[in-house]
Scaffold this motif. Structure first.
Motif, PDB file in Angstrom:
ATOM      1  N   ARG A  15       0.822  -1.209   0.000  1.00 27.38           N
ATOM      2  CA  ARG A  15       0.000   0.000   0.000  1.00 27.38           C
ATOM      3  C   ARG A  15       0.859   1.263   0.000  1.00 27.38           C
ATOM      4  NH1 ARG A  15      -5.224   0.932   0.632  1.00 27.38           N
ATOM      5  NH2 ARG A  15      -5.919   2.968   1.380  1.00 27.38           N
ATOM      6  N   ASN A  16       1.948   1.236   0.783  1.00 22.31           N
ATOM      7  CA  ASN A  16       2.833   2.403   0.835  1.00 22.31           C
ATOM      8  C   ASN A  16       3.481   2.673  -0.518  1.00 22.31           C
ATOM      9  OD1 ASN A  16       2.323   2.935   3.525  1.00 22.31           O
ATOM     10  ND2 ASN A  16       4.048   1.701   4.263  1.00 22.31           N
ATOM     11  N   GLN A  17       3.906   1.612  -1.202  1.00 21.93           N
ATOM     12  CA  GLN A  17       4.505   1.766  -2.533  1.00 21.93           C
ATOM     13  C   GLN A  17       3.515   2.340  -3.522  1.00 21.93           C
ATOM     14  OE1 GLN A  17       5.806  -2.314  -3.127  1.00 21.93           O
ATOM     15  NE2 GLN A  17       7.932  -1.811  -2.651  1.00 21.93           N
ATOM     16  N   ARG A  18       2.292   1.840  -3.468  1.00 29.73           N
ATOM     17  CA  ARG A  18       1.265   2.332  -4.385  1.00 29.73           C
ATOM     18  C   ARG A  18       0.872   3.771  -4.074  1.00 29.73           C
ATOM     19  NH1 ARG A  18      -3.179  -0.027  -3.521  1.00 29.73           N
ATOM     20  NH2 ARG A  18      -2.637  -1.568  -1.921  1.00 29.73           N
ATOM     21  N   ASN A  19       0.883   4.131  -2.785  1.00 31.38           N
ATOM     22  CA  ASN A  19       0.565   5.508  -2.405  1.00 31.38           C
ATOM     23  C   ASN A  19       1.631   6.483  -2.897  1.00 31.38           C
ATOM     24  OD1 ASN A  19      -1.831   4.844  -1.150  1.00 31.38           O
ATOM     25  ND2 ASN A  19      -0.934   4.709   0.905  1.00 31.38           N
ATOM     26  N   VAL A  20       2.892   6.061  -2.802  1.00 28.53           N
ATOM     27  CA  VAL A  20       3.987   6.907  -3.298  1.00 28.53           C
ATOM     28  C   VAL A  20       3.856   7.094  -4.805  1.00 28.53           C
ATOM     29  CG1 VAL A  20       6.488   7.027  -3.665  1.00 28.53           C
ATOM     30  CG2 VAL A  20       5.589   6.335  -1.431  1.00 28.53           C
ATOM     31  N   PHE A  22       1.156   6.719  -6.600  1.00 26.98           N
ATOM     32  CA  PHE A  22      -0.057   7.504  -6.851  1.00 26.98           C
ATOM     33  C   PHE A  22       0.230   8.996  -6.696  1.00 26.98           C
ATOM     34  CE2 PHE A  22      -3.737   9.799  -5.233  1.00 26.98           C
ATOM     35  CZ  PHE A  22      -4.722   9.477  -6.164  1.00 26.98           C
ATOM     36  N   SER A  23       0.928   9.364  -5.627  1.00 27.70           N
ATOM     37  CA  SER A  23       1.252  10.774  -5.376  1.00 27.70           C
ATOM     38  C   SER A  23       2.107  11.347  -6.495  1.00 27.70           C
ATOM     39  CB  SER A  23       1.980  10.919  -4.035  1.00 27.70           C
ATOM     40  OG  SER A  23       1.182  10.428  -2.973  1.00 27.70           O
ATOM     41  N   LEU A  80      -5.083   3.150  -6.458  1.00 24.40           N
ATOM     42  CA  LEU A  80      -5.732   3.310  -5.158  1.00 24.40           C
ATOM     43  C   LEU A  80      -6.384   2.024  -4.675  1.00 24.40           C
ATOM     44  CD1 LEU A  80      -7.473   6.821  -5.201  1.00 24.40           C
ATOM     45  CD2 LEU A  80      -5.527   6.095  -3.812  1.00 24.40           C
ATOM     46  N   ASN A  82      -5.612  -1.130  -5.840  1.00 21.34           N
ATOM     47  CA  ASN A  82      -4.789  -2.310  -6.115  1.00 21.34           C
ATOM     48  C   ASN A  82      -5.411  -3.172  -7.219  1.00 21.34           C
ATOM     49  OD1 ASN A  82      -2.440  -3.784  -5.724  1.00 21.34           O
ATOM     50  ND2 ASN A  82      -3.363  -5.138  -4.207  1.00 21.34           N
TER      51      ASN A  82
END
Length: 300
Positions: A15-20, A22-23, A80, A82
């Motif tokens: 989730r953290n990787q995808r959030n980075v 995404f940002s 967001l 996955n």
């Protein structure tokens, strides 16, 4: 049972990787839209930019906005969540618009190389050749042919049947991943791809190469070093954009990557679908004195 929807995996990770990611991508998308809108506005309002080269740059910016908007919003939604489902019709529609805008970009990059060829190799006749009417005709050609020539691939792809796994290991509906999960005969679609590649990719690429061979030959004949540098600077930005665009395109479609390095193929796809539309206005604005001058005029 026929599949009526697909599941796009996108970029898998924590989730953290995808959030980075995404940002990063939402910033890239917003900057892309703002940067290209700025180019379009400057070319439309500034008199010093009312030339064929900048007219074509503004058209390229329009195609950049459309291409990025076709891919980025849904890609961000996939990140967001996955992964996300997409209907068969929406997938085919995304495939068509992606193919059409990519083809339009190929044609505009070709027209821009022709414009630089005339300007450098035949400067005395430049104004009589690159008239406003001629530029408008070339623009109409790029949009009409780009949006129509890719229709054949889309129609043949829409006739494919999908009765097995509906998971697409990609962040948008591209033709190759669709062929991988189809349970029908893909020979006609594959043949159509190679047939369409000639007018859409190969011919424009050859025209660009020939144009730059003649441009470089002409530049090398200029006696002074400063004269050569000044002349080459007028087409340097375009050459950089062409190299980035075609290198990514050829790596993904001409030399496709499978298996363990599939993520590399995704990154390359990300380069020409999301990052190239961002790079274009950056290159043209940072390396171009006229655009910087027009921006300074507006700020005053």
């Amino acid at each position: 049972m026929m599949n009526t929807e697909f599941f796009l995996l996108g970029f898998q990770g924590s989730r953290n990787q995808r959030n980075v990611l995404f940002s990063l991508l939402i910033v890239v998308y917003n900057v892309t839209i703002c940067g290209n809108l700025l180019i379009i506005t400057l070319v439309s309002t500034s008199k010093i930019l009312h030339t064929p080269m900048y007219f074509f740059i503004s058209q390229l910016s329009i195609s950049d906005i459309l291409l990025s908007t076709n891919i980025a919003p849904n890609m961000l939604h996939i990140l967001l969540n996955n992964g996300a489902a997409i209907t068969h019709m929406a997938c085919i529609a995304q495939l068509y618009f992606f193919s059409a805008f990519e083809a339009v970009q190929c044609f505009f990059l070709t027209v821009m190389s022709y414009d630089r060829y005339v300007a450098i190799c035949n400067p005395l006749h430049y104004t009589s050749i690159m008239t406003r009417t001629h530029c408008v005709k070339l623009t109409i050609f790029c949009w009409l042919v780009g949006c129509s020539v890719t229709l054949s691939d889309t129609l043949t792809a829409s006739s494919l049947t999908f009765c097995g796994p509906n998971i697409i290991d990609h962040f948008f509906c591209d033709l190759m991943p669709l062929l991988d999960i189809s349970c029908s005969d893909t020979f006609i679609v594959t043949l159509d791809i190679y047939v369409m590649a000639v007018p859409v990719v190969l011919t424009p690429c050859i025209i660009i190469i020939i144009s730059y061979i003649k441009i470089i030959t002409t530049i090398l004949r200029i006696p002074s070093r400063s004269g050569r540098q000044k002349t080459f600077s007028t087409c340097g930005s375009h050459l950089i954009v062409v190299c980035i665009f075609y290198c990514a395109l050829f790596c993904v479609y001409v030399f496709p990557m499978k298996g363990k390095i599939l993520n590399i193929s995704k990154v390359l796809s990300l380069l020409y679908t999301v990052f190239t539309p961002l790079i274009n206005p950056v290159i043209y604005s940072l390396r171009n004195k006229d655009i910087r001058k027009a921006l300074e005029t507006i700020n005053k």
